[in-house]
Write an enzyme that holds these catalytic residues in place. Sequence first.
Site, mmCIF file in Angstrom:
data_model
loop_
_atom_site.group_PDB
_atom_site.id
_atom_site.type_symbol
_atom_site.label_atom_id
_atom_site.label_comp_id
_atom_site.label_asym_id
_atom_site.label_seq_id
_atom_site.Cartn_x
_atom_site.Cartn_y
_atom_site.Cartn_z
ATOM 1 N N LYS A 36 0.815 -1.210 0.000
ATOM 2 C CA LYS A 36 0.000 0.000 0.000
ATOM 3 C C LYS A 36 0.853 1.268 0.000
ATOM 4 O O LYS A 36 0.480 2.259 -0.643
ATOM 5 C CB LYS A 36 -0.956 0.014 1.186
ATOM 6 C CG LYS A 36 -0.320 0.198 2.553
ATOM 7 C CD LYS A 36 -1.365 0.271 3.648
ATOM 8 C CE LYS A 36 -0.717 0.428 5.020
ATOM 9 N NZ LYS A 36 0.018 1.677 5.159
ATOM 10 N N THR A 37 1.989 1.258 0.696
ATOM 11 C CA THR A 37 2.847 2.448 0.714
ATOM 12 C C THR A 37 3.370 2.740 -0.688
ATOM 13 O O THR A 37 3.436 3.894 -1.118
ATOM 14 C CB THR A 37 4.017 2.261 1.693
ATOM 15 O OG1 THR A 37 3.499 1.970 2.995
ATOM 16 C CG2 THR A 37 4.861 3.516 1.767
ATOM 17 N N ASP A 230 -4.165 7.366 4.295
ATOM 18 C CA ASP A 230 -3.658 6.035 4.599
ATOM 19 C C ASP A 230 -4.336 5.501 5.860
ATOM 20 O O ASP A 230 -4.787 6.263 6.711
ATOM 21 C CB ASP A 230 -2.146 6.129 4.817
ATOM 22 C CG ASP A 230 -1.485 4.767 4.961
ATOM 23 O OD1 ASP A 230 -2.073 3.772 4.503
ATOM 24 O OD2 ASP A 230 -0.376 4.718 5.525
ATOM 25 N N GLU A 231 -4.402 4.178 5.993
ATOM 26 C CA GLU A 231 -4.977 3.519 7.180
ATOM 27 C C GLU A 231 -6.361 4.092 7.520
ATOM 28 O O GLU A 231 -6.665 4.418 8.667
ATOM 29 C CB GLU A 231 -4.036 3.675 8.393
ATOM 30 C CG GLU A 231 -2.633 3.164 8.177
ATOM 31 C CD GLU A 231 -2.527 1.644 8.151
ATOM 32 O OE1 GLU A 231 -3.570 0.983 8.154
ATOM 33 O OE2 GLU A 231 -1.395 1.129 8.119
ATOM 34 N N GLN A 261 -7.694 -5.103 9.528
ATOM 35 C CA GLN A 261 -6.655 -4.638 10.451
ATOM 36 C C GLN A 261 -7.146 -3.467 11.309
ATOM 37 O O GLN A 261 -6.344 -2.673 11.805
ATOM 38 C CB GLN A 261 -5.395 -4.243 9.675
ATOM 39 C CG GLN A 261 -4.762 -5.407 8.926
ATOM 40 C CD GLN A 261 -3.449 -5.041 8.284
ATOM 41 O OE1 GLN A 261 -2.434 -4.838 8.942
ATOM 42 N NE2 GLN A 261 -3.455 -4.935 6.967
ATOM 43 N N ARG A 610 2.369 -10.151 10.527
ATOM 44 C CA ARG A 610 3.641 -9.422 10.702
ATOM 45 C C ARG A 610 4.804 -10.292 10.242
ATOM 46 O O ARG A 610 5.898 -9.781 9.986
ATOM 47 C CB ARG A 610 3.885 -9.057 12.176
ATOM 48 C CG ARG A 610 2.894 -8.129 12.853
ATOM 49 C CD ARG A 610 2.566 -6.904 12.057
ATOM 50 N NE ARG A 610 1.404 -7.145 11.205
ATOM 51 C CZ ARG A 610 1.097 -6.420 10.127
ATOM 52 N NH1 ARG A 610 1.879 -5.450 9.733
ATOM 53 N NH2 ARG A 610 0.009 -6.678 9.418
#
Length: 678
Positions: A36-37, A230-231, A261, A610
């Site tokens: 995503k980044t 973002d997020e 998430q 993770r």
Amino acid sequence: MNKSKELLEELNPEQISAVTHYKGPMLVLSGAGSGKTRVITHRAAYLVDHYGVEPSNILGLTFTNKAADEMNERLENLLPRQLDGRSPWLGTFHALGAQLLRDLVEELGRGYDRYFTIYDQSDQKKAVKETMVDLDISTEEFQPGMIASLINEAKNDLIGPDEFRSEKAGELDDYTLRMVSRVYNTYQEKLEDWNGLDFGDLIRLPTVLLEKDLESVRRWRERFKFLLVDEYQDTNHAQYVMASQLAAPENNICVVGDDDQAIFSWRGADVSNLLEFEEDYPDARVVHLSRNYRSKKPILRAANAIIENNKLRKQKEMEPERGEGKSITIYNATDEEDEADFLVRQINKLRENGAELGEIAVLYRVNPLSRGVEKKLVKRNIPYEIVRGTRFYERKEVKDVLAYLRVICNPHDDLHLLRIINTPRRGIGSRTEEAIRRSARRRGASVWDVLTGEEEPSELSSRQISRLKAFEEMIEDMRERRGERDLVDYVKGMISEIGYFSFLEKEYDPESAEDRRNNVRELIGQIKETDDETPDLEEFLENVALESDVDSYEDQRNKVSLLTLHSAKGLEFGYVFMVAMEDGLLPHKRSLEEGGMEEERRLCYVGLTRAKNRVILSYTDSRFLYGQRFSHLPSRFLEEIPEEEKIYLEGKPGTLSSEGDGSRVSSGSGGNWKDFVE
């Protein structure tokens, strides 16, 4: 155009779809490890290079300075020539709110000026406690932290002190409602008197300003033509409204997030902001980033199987792009010591097989679960880092120096002024402090107004007044000399002038005093390392106030990372141990009782994803925690992992199954778990 083509070269079709979208709203559902980044930064670069958008017309919002810095660095690498000092504005919601208020806060008409102080959580709790004492409200009957939490919750919902009682009626009993309302009103009045803002104000007050039809406000609204968030699943109501205000009227808003998430409801995050995005913007384009580039296949298959049991989610499944790996290891320990012993042995096995300690993380649901692991790591001389505890900026000596700098910027900041008024000791005792506080309350003014006013508190002696006057003159002199030299030299001179190092030597033993001096030196070093050759004091203090725990985390090559599942969000590791996989701990007992199962399942999903290479889960037959011994059932999430993805190991000597066959290990003859090699 060649550059635009380069920007798309290493992207998959879904990523290209998100990057090349031009105008109009877009929802990018970005699963764990899906890049995503890369999508956000490539989209910003593509808007500039392909569509000719002015960089300063692009706004990117995220939740940590670390994420914002990473995006800025990537974008500069993508477009080193095109940007030429005209970068998009990429930062946190709170940093944007602070910048907007620096420009426009006087438009609120409440006595604020642009030199306001930002109060962090510990400052806020202290201010709330002081307010309660002033109102004669028991701090035992009502915990200041609880009151502060209710105030934050109200601000996240854009509820000011005047509307609190009416808006919260029915949610709290009448007595509690009245007490909290009194504290909220008086606390907010104090903040205005002190020219201070808490984190909630950094979002709430900008939304108030953005609704005003003023030319200065319109300039801010018209500045940003394209918005990237973002997020988005972590936004609260106030952040949702703020983003909507900045996107209007053209609604060129692209939000990136993953409902699987969403783990921060306890701090006001509302996953419905993401789930209902298409209702808010019916013409929105929706892009699914479903390819996972982080985790080996067994990890992802286990995570997918667990999260599919949630009902409140967008239906999707992450597709693994990496190869097969080892199955999920599940270890049944007899107790917490057995669990820690197993964990430490496996860490050593990983090390023997070439893994660096920095690739290893131990995750847990609540902080007390780290103690047994820490004890065993110390015993075996394995270096580790706890991603929590006292942040650098929370250390007393660092807060003392920062308090001086904050008062130099904003002398009406009573909270920090009273912290330093007798630090180092200058004969101004608690009675004197209380006298000037009472005088300030009577006058409806700040303590600084009392110190600089012509009317002296009648209850003070001439000696007390003389000491206060000397302090006031020292601060005034520091304020006047602030621009005479660069910030680093100025801070060094200030520390020398107040005799702070001598104070530390008198207050602490030699070793502790030296540690504290080194922390102050580190603070000076951080000022030196700011990007700007001539750092601005207000900007530095703002960055300090807005730093989060994750911002201070750095990849450790030679230390195992110990952290909670919440703190692990946004990070990745080669090998992940998740301890205490027990009903009552994960899922947590409170969530079981209050219907929070779906968020607990999302926490488990975050923990699993993770890991890049390997996941080891453990639970105990009994565990000593909170002063007593518990016997929990294994976490129900373990049963949601497909049998073919699991290896079971018993705490007692037993026969080990072959890796990956999914059979439970039986105790009895054969090998020993200590022979298990990762």
